[in-house]
Design a protein around this motif. Structure first.
Motif, PDB file in Angstrom:
ATOM      1  N   HIS A 371     -39.782  15.820 -22.051  1.00 22.39           N
ATOM      2  CA  HIS A 371     -38.853  14.781 -22.585  1.00 22.39           C
ATOM      3  C   HIS A 371     -39.243  13.329 -22.125  1.00 22.39           C
ATOM      4  O   HIS A 371     -39.257  12.564 -22.961  1.00 22.39           O
ATOM      5  CB  HIS A 371     -37.502  14.920 -22.184  1.00 22.39           C
ATOM      6  N   VAL A 372     -39.050  13.105 -20.861  1.00 21.23           N
ATOM      7  CA  VAL A 372     -39.529  12.025 -20.127  1.00 21.23           C
ATOM      8  C   VAL A 372     -40.857  11.323 -20.602  1.00 21.23           C
ATOM      9  O   VAL A 372     -40.856  10.001 -21.302  1.00 21.23           O
ATOM     10  CB  VAL A 372     -39.327  11.674 -18.873  1.00 21.23           C
ATOM     11  N   TYR A 375     -40.716  10.193 -24.380  1.00 23.07           N
ATOM     12  CA  TYR A 375     -39.973   9.146 -24.659  1.00 23.07           C
ATOM     13  C   TYR A 375     -40.772   7.894 -24.257  1.00 23.07           C
ATOM     14  O   TYR A 375     -41.028   7.103 -24.983  1.00 23.07           O
ATOM     15  CB  TYR A 375     -38.594   9.042 -23.741  1.00 23.07           C
ATOM     16  N   LYS A 376     -41.537   7.910 -23.196  1.00 26.69           N
ATOM     17  CA  LYS A 376     -42.560   6.938 -22.793  1.00 26.69           C
ATOM     18  C   LYS A 376     -43.447   6.723 -23.587  1.00 26.69           C
ATOM     19  O   LYS A 376     -44.059   5.452 -23.757  1.00 26.69           O
ATOM     20  CB  LYS A 376     -42.738   6.779 -21.214  1.00 26.69           C
ATOM     21  N   LEU A 405     -34.239  15.096 -27.290  1.00 25.48           N
ATOM     22  CA  LEU A 405     -34.408  13.926 -26.327  1.00 25.48           C
ATOM     23  C   LEU A 405     -33.058  13.450 -25.658  1.00 25.48           C
ATOM     24  O   LEU A 405     -33.079  13.100 -24.675  1.00 25.48           O
ATOM     25  CB  LEU A 405     -35.213  12.916 -26.876  1.00 25.48           C
ATOM     26  N   SER A 406     -32.287  13.107 -26.561  1.00 21.77           N
ATOM     27  CA  SER A 406     -30.949  12.636 -25.996  1.00 21.77           C
ATOM     28  C   SER A 406     -30.237  13.311 -25.228  1.00 21.77           C
ATOM     29  O   SER A 406     -29.173  12.879 -24.557  1.00 21.77           O
ATOM     30  CB  SER A 406     -30.229  12.124 -27.372  1.00 21.77           C
ATOM     31  N   ASP A 408     -31.374  14.949 -22.398  1.00 23.72           N
ATOM     32  CA  ASP A 408     -32.189  14.905 -21.117  1.00 23.72           C
ATOM     33  C   ASP A 408     -31.442  13.815 -20.372  1.00 23.72           C
ATOM     34  O   ASP A 408     -31.116  12.840 -20.712  1.00 23.72           O
ATOM     35  CB  ASP A 408     -33.691  14.377 -21.336  1.00 23.72           C
ATOM     36  N   GLU A 410     -32.218  12.160 -17.822  1.00 26.39           N
ATOM     37  CA  GLU A 410     -32.820  10.996 -17.569  1.00 26.39           C
ATOM     38  C   GLU A 410     -33.059  10.014 -18.935  1.00 26.39           C
ATOM     39  O   GLU A 410     -33.264   8.831 -18.980  1.00 26.39           O
ATOM     40  CB  GLU A 410     -34.154  10.992 -17.075  1.00 26.39           C
ATOM     41  N   VAL A 411     -33.558  10.676 -19.985  1.00 22.95           N
ATOM     42  CA  VAL A 411     -33.816   9.892 -21.232  1.00 22.95           C
ATOM     43  C   VAL A 411     -32.553   9.364 -21.868  1.00 22.95           C
ATOM     44  O   VAL A 411     -32.479   8.321 -22.369  1.00 22.95           O
ATOM     45  CB  VAL A 411     -34.265  10.948 -22.259  1.00 22.95           C
TER      46      VAL A 411
END
Length: 519
Positions: A371-372, A375-376, A405-406, A408, A410-411
């Motif tokens: 996920h992280v 996203y990055k 993703l949403s 997660d 951290e994300v």
């Protein structure tokens, strides 16, 4: 040019008359003169109109070597005349086939060459079939002479343009083509590759090709320095690798490495596209998905995407989507920057590319460890872009990926902090249930963090949550009321919620019979 001058001066008719003489010497001299006349293109119509074909057909039965040598050479020249090929086939095909079996190398070569010339015209194929021409050419694959191999393989490649001849060649001719693939002669290799390319779309040829060793033959042909040979072989491999029954055999024979080598040929985009198409086909086989990634397919494939060739991008998107279906590939794909390539593909206008890109991103996003980094690397922006597609399948994959993703821990903080709430507000107002569900579950996730709550209010998300709270879909209603409940836990935001008419909405929702909504 004396031959053309003799033709213009009326010398053809007497020569044809001489070729019918009872004297062998006269016949031989007459045919020799006619053979020389046939070397001039200007004379072809005159010779054929004067009846030369009948003379050649009759003389072809001669037991005299010099006579049949002249006949074969004359037929080879005349068969270059496109307008007259059907007539030549009708009158002389039997003669050509007979001469092609001659023990004399020169006679056989000229006869086979004329047969290959005629086969360039599909209108002659019916006559060639009736006379057994394909069987004749197949038998010549075993000849000792490379010259004969060259002409016979050219004839077979030309005949394969007609489906009628394919059954005969599939039955008896494939082993010979496999052998010719390893010939030292460039033209033999090219003709073999072309033959494979014409056979490969015919499913009936596949078991014969595979068990005769065609895979290894194709891999060899693709390593030759001539691009036309490579392209023909690669096109055959693409079609052959689409057959689910032989994908494992393809890999066992070294197909994955051969396909990746094609993708590395940056100077030839057509070869890259064919290599990626073959990889796309075999990547549908579950047992090969991990192996393909381990063979380092990603880096050259991702470089190929930058060419802006739509066919390359189409095949690459399909391959990446297939590979992403295996969870064991997810981290390796993300670490090899597959997401960066998918981001590029997401901006394509091609609907099929968009669909496969969305499928790949959704599959990768199902892995929490990815996920992280996803996203990055820009995956969220790409999925938002894909959610605007007109295709319902693309929309479904995009919303699924966004939802993953949403969720997660951290994300979801990063999304709010980076002011990426607007796409969720738009989804909340969408007519698509999947989009509204994505928005609702995302808001429920976002509001779990105290730092995100005021940012959500500032972004105007409250009105979207209130609209979702009165949605008829129970899952949407549950997530939206959960999000509103989380916001109302923060005393500093309560006044803002009241100004947005939360009390009116809650009074309406309170009559819902679902325990989660009531809580």
């Amino acid at each position: 040019d004396y031959t053309a001058m003799v033709g213009r001066s009326g010398g053809i008719a007497p020569l044809i008359q001489l070729s019918k003489s009872a004297s062998i010497n006269t016949v031989c001299l007459g045919l020799a003169a006619l053979r020389r006349m046939a070397s001039a293109e200007e004379n072809w119509p005159k010779l054929i109109q004067a009846g030369m074909l009948d003379s050649l057909a009759n003389a072809g039965d001669s037991t005299e070597l010099e006579i049949v040598r002249e006949v074969a050479a004359a037929l080879c020249s005349l068969s270059l005349s496109h307008p007259h090929r059907v007539e030549i086939a009708y009158k002389c095909i039997r003669c050509m086939i007979q001469l092609s079996t001659s023990n004399n190398l020169d006679v056989a070569r000229q006869a086979v060459g004329s047969l290959a010339n005629l086969a360039e015209d599909v209108d002659t194929h019916e006559y060639i079939a009736r006379a057994g021409g394909s069987s004749c050419l197949i038998s010549l694959e075993k000849h000792d002479s490379i010259d004969i191999h060259r002409e016979a393989s050219r004839g077979i490649a030309n005949l394969l343009s007609s489906f009628r001849h394919q059954s005969t060649i599939i039955e008896d001719g494939v082993p010979g083509l496999v052998r010719l693939s390893f010939s030292a002669d460039e033209e033999c290799c090219y003709h073999a590759a072309m033959s494979f390319r014409k056979l490969a779309p015919n499913l009936k040829s596949h078991p014969v090709l595979v068990y005769a060793g065609a895979y290894k033959a194709l891999f060899h042909l693709m390593t030759l320095p001539h691009q036309n040979t490579q392209r023909q072989a690669a096109a055959a491999l693409r079609d052959l690798s689409a057959n689910p029954e032989y994908k494992l055999r393809c890999a066992e024979d070294g197909g994955i490495t051969a396909m990746i080598d094609l993708v590395r040929q940056q100077a030839d985009e057509e070869l890259q596209a064919l290599g990626l198409a073959a990889l796309r086909h075999i990547s549908m086989e579950d047992t090969l998905k991990e192996v393909i990634v381990q063979e380092k397919v990603l880096r050259p494939s991702l470089r190929a995407i930058t060419s802006n060739n739509e066919d390359i991008q189409l095949q690459c998107a399909g391959m990446l989507a297939n590979l992403s279906e295996l969870a064991e590939n997810h981290i390796a794909m993300v670490e090899d920057s597959a997401v960066v390539g998918l981001v590029t593909l997401s901006f394509s206008r091609n609907s099929e590319i968009q669909q496969d890109t969305a499928r790949a991103l959704a599959n990768l996003a199902s892995n929490q460890e990815a996920h992280v980094p996803m996203y990055k690397q820009g995956a969220f922006t790409s999925m938002v872009k894909l959610s605007e597609s007109d295709s319902d399948i693309t929309q479904k994959y995009a919303s699924m990926g966004i939802r993953f993703l949403s969720a997660d821990t951290e994300v979801r903080v990063l999304l709010v902090a980076h002011q990426k709430v607007e796409p969720f507000i738009k989804m909340a107002a969408s007519l698509l249930v999947d989009y509204r569900r994505t928005a609702a579950v995302s808001f429920a996730s976002f509001t779990l963090h105290e730092t995100s709550k005021p940012l959500l209010v500032q972004a105007g998300a409250v009105s979207a949550m209130l609209a979702l709270a009165v949605d008829d879909d129970l899952a949407i209603k549950r997530d939206a009321t959960f999000a509103l409940g989380n916001l109302s836990d923060t005393s500093e935001l309560q006044a803002d919620l009241v100004r947005e008419d939360i009390l009116k909405v809650m009074a309406n929702v309170a009559f819902n019979e679902d325990a989660r909504v009531q809580r």
